[in-house]
Design an enzyme around this catalytic site. Structure first.
Site, PDB file in Angstrom:
ATOM      1  N   LYS A 110       0.864  -1.187   0.000  1.00 47.30           N
ATOM      2  CA  LYS A 110       0.000   0.000   0.000  1.00 47.30           C
ATOM      3  C   LYS A 110       0.899   1.236   0.000  1.00 47.30           C
ATOM      4  O   LYS A 110       1.936   1.249   0.678  1.00 47.30           O
ATOM      5  CB  LYS A 110      -0.874  -0.036   1.255  1.00 47.30           C
ATOM      6  CG  LYS A 110      -1.871   1.115   1.368  1.00 47.30           C
ATOM      7  CD  LYS A 110      -2.730   0.967   2.622  1.00 47.30           C
ATOM      8  CE  LYS A 110      -3.782   2.037   2.745  1.00 47.30           C
ATOM      9  NZ  LYS A 110      -4.639   1.874   3.947  1.00 47.30           N
ATOM     10  N   SER A 147      -9.582   1.917   3.092  1.00 48.05           N
ATOM     11  CA  SER A 147      -8.689   2.650   2.217  1.00 48.05           C
ATOM     12  C   SER A 147      -7.699   1.764   1.452  1.00 48.05           C
ATOM     13  O   SER A 147      -7.141   2.203   0.449  1.00 48.05           O
ATOM     14  CB  SER A 147      -7.906   3.683   3.024  1.00 48.05           C
ATOM     15  OG  SER A 147      -7.104   3.049   4.002  1.00 48.05           O
ATOM     16  N   SER A 158      -9.729  -0.448   7.352  1.00 46.11           N
ATOM     17  CA  SER A 158      -9.179  -0.367   5.994  1.00 46.11           C
ATOM     18  C   SER A 158      -8.484  -1.597   5.448  1.00 46.11           C
ATOM     19  O   SER A 158      -8.135  -1.622   4.268  1.00 46.11           O
ATOM     20  CB  SER A 158      -8.226   0.813   5.882  1.00 46.11           C
ATOM     21  OG  SER A 158      -8.967   1.984   5.690  1.00 46.11           O
TER      22      SER A 158
HETATM   23  N1  GLN Z   1     -13.132   4.311   6.661  1.00 47.43           N
HETATM   24  C1  GLN Z   1     -12.403   4.748   7.810  1.00 47.43           C
HETATM   25  C2  GLN Z   1     -11.965   6.179   7.626  1.00 47.43           C
HETATM   26  O1  GLN Z   1     -12.273   6.725   6.631  1.00 47.43           O
HETATM   27  C3  GLN Z   1     -11.242   3.856   8.084  1.00 47.43           C
HETATM   28  C4  GLN Z   1     -10.025   4.165   7.295  1.00 47.43           C
HETATM   29  C5  GLN Z   1      -8.849   3.332   7.667  1.00 47.43           C
HETATM   30  O2  GLN Z   1      -8.977   2.326   8.356  1.00 47.43           O
HETATM   31  N2  GLN Z   1      -7.677   3.784   7.266  1.00 47.43           N
HETATM   32  O3  GLN Z   1     -11.340   6.752   8.448  1.00 47.43           O
END
Ligand code: GLN
Length: 508
Positions: free
Chosen positions: A82, A157, A181
């Site tokens: 990532k 994400s 994420s």
């Molecule tokens: N969807 C969550 C956010 O927007 C989690 C994102 C993540 O785990 N990086 O913060």
């Protein structure tokens, strides 16, 4: 139709590793065929940076080790990172215009541990900007697409990571999970993913979002492959202030995590059935927002577990709904602090025209950050400011503590593992919530509590919805602290009995 890369002919990292060690296939051949596939599937927008020469150099090193009989469990295995893990070779952008030209002078600990284990990196994967989002739509470089349906999001994400694994471009990928994420994109792309206990995997070299929540974790086709990646990266790191010393087996004691990995490996050898395992099913995870297809697939998965000898018990996680406001106060608060480093001076985007220093900083930040990141910074700054700190930030921290207690109560009184859905629905269409940014926040309801509590949890495929272009559904498994090995073993049992994880999207 582009041909599938060579590694997809192997069912597991273990099988591919054996073929590499026996010289049946070379790391360079694998890398080349995967690089071709990455190029052929550029429609997925899963990769942000590829550098064939760097990848081939790693593959040649792997082949040299293999020819000397020195290959380890991951030597020659094609993976990708990532784009929030910093890498010396490839640019690291965190999918932000702010870091569009940034190359780190060092590797993240996760990157170097996987490289030491011999894995060959194909490059850097798309994600939401600074890991903020649930659909990969917040990437400054365009959304990644779901291999099951190009019009659907891959989740976020870590959307590029999930899409790359689902499309067969890599054997496995790294991701990060701050509020879901790893688990959510794994669920929406039909792959497996695990977020380990907070503190067991180093955050050093991970672009920071919410530091008390951020945790790295792998995505792969199934639990056995996840174990191959999670094992080498679960290690104490003195460069991460929240790294837990107890998880390092190299310190001459087994460590709680490592002991659990050993148990998972022996379970793979045919040991321990699920007889007597108590699965806690939280009533709050089956509320009005849950779609019938997801509810049905999770129910069927629970029945499968029962048929394998497990027992279902009802548990309560009464503050589940409160995890949304608590998380969306704490995570933005930490983000607003972490992102203050992007000031146009030290590194990152600097505006081309400005007046004084303050003007330079504010123009650079306004131009460099996308709308969701700006929203989080505004929310975070607001909840931390003098007049509102007690009412919002402190209150959210109190709720966080109660949420962690609810999980402990469930584990202490009722169950060994908790199961439920990962997401309320299958993947939405790209652009669906464009005018309602907080709609995505609500869909995080089943993953946020785990992150606030710092517990390990994973997602494994458990079904599909729709027939023309079926979209995958994930089952969430939540364990107590340091029980990631147990989770992987329990997931493996399910995957030995079902074939959801073996289904592959047709190329479109
Ligand atoms: N969807 C969550 C956010 O927007 C989690 C994102 C993540 O785990 N990086 O913060």
């Amino acid at each position: 139709m582009p041909t599938m890369p060579l590694h997809t002919e192997f069912d597991s990292i273990e099988a591919l590793g054996a073929a590499l060690r026996q010289g049946k296939v070379s790391a360079v051949e694998l890398a080349d065929s995967a690089l071709d596939a990455v190029q052929a599937r550029s429609d997925l927008n899963a990769f942000l940076h590829v550098d064939a020469e760097l990848t081939r150099a790693q593959a040649r090193t792997a082949d040299a080790l293999l020819s000397q009989g020195r290959g380890g469990s991951l030597t020659g295995i094609p993976i990708a990172h990532k784009d929030v893990f910093v890498t010396r070779g490839w640019r690291t952008t965190a999918a932000s215009k702010m870091l569009a030209d940034y190359t780190s002078p060092f590797d993240a600990t996760v990157v170097s541990l996987l490289e030491q284990a011999g894995a060959v990196s194909l490059g850097k994967l798309n994600c939401d900007e600074f890991a903020m989002g649930s659909g990969n739509e917040n990437s400054a470089f365009g959304p990644a697409r779901n291999p099951w349906d190009a019009d659907a999001v891959p989740g976020g994400s870590s959307g590029g990571s999930a899409a790359a694994v689902a499309a067969g471009l890599v054997m496995a990928a790294t991701g990060t999970d701050t509020g879901g994420s790893v688990r959510q994109p794994a669920a929406l792309c039909g792959v497996s993913g695990i977020k380990p206990t907070y503190g067991t995997v180093s955050r050093f070299g991970m672009v920071a979002f919410g530091s008390s929540l951020d945790q790295a974790g792998p995505l792969a086709r199934h639990a056995r492959d996840l174990l191959e990646l999670l094992d080498p990266i679960s290690a104490f790191d003195e460069r991460d202030a929240t790294s837990l010393p107890d998880c390092d087996g190299a310190a001459n004691k087994p460590g709680r995590v490592r002991a659990d990995f050993d148990a998972a490996r022996s379970a793979q050898q045919g040991g321990k059935p699920l007889q007597g395992l108590r699965i806690g099913v939280p009533a709050e995870f089956f509320n009005e927002g849950l779609s019938p297809e997801v509810a049905q697939a999770v129910e069927t998965a629970l029945q499968t577990y029962e048929s394998l000898g497990a027992r279902r018990v009802e548990v309560s996680l009464p503050r589940t709904k409160l995890s949304i406001p608590a998380y969306y106060v704490i995570a933005p608060a930490e983000a607003s602090s972490n992102l203050s480093r992007y000031d146009g001076v030290r590194y990152g985007h600097r505006s081309a025209s400005y007046g004084d220093l303050a003007d330079m900083t504010s123009r650079s930040r306004a131009e460099g950050f996308g709308p969701e990141v700006l929203r989080r910074i505004l929310v975070g700054t607001y909840v931390l400011c003098h007049g509102y700190y007690d009412a919002y930030y402190l209150q959210a921290q109190r709720i966080r503590r109660l949420i962690a207690q609810d999980f402990q109560q469930a584990f202490a009184d009722h169950c060994d593992v908790i199961m439920g859905p990962v997401t309320p629905t299958v993947a939405k269409r790209i652009g669906e919530n464009r005018d309602d940014p907080t709609a995505d926040w609500l869909a995080d309801v089943y993953t946020l509590g785990v992150s606030l509590a710092g517990l390990p949890a994973m997602s494994i495929p458990c079904g599909f919805s729709g027939s023309a272009k079926p979209l995958p559904i994930g089952l969430q498994l939540i364990g107590n602290y340091f029980r990631e090995g147990q989770l992987l073993a329990i997931a493996d049992r399910f995957q030995q009995a079902t074939d959801w994880h073996q289904r592959k999207p047709e190329q479109q």
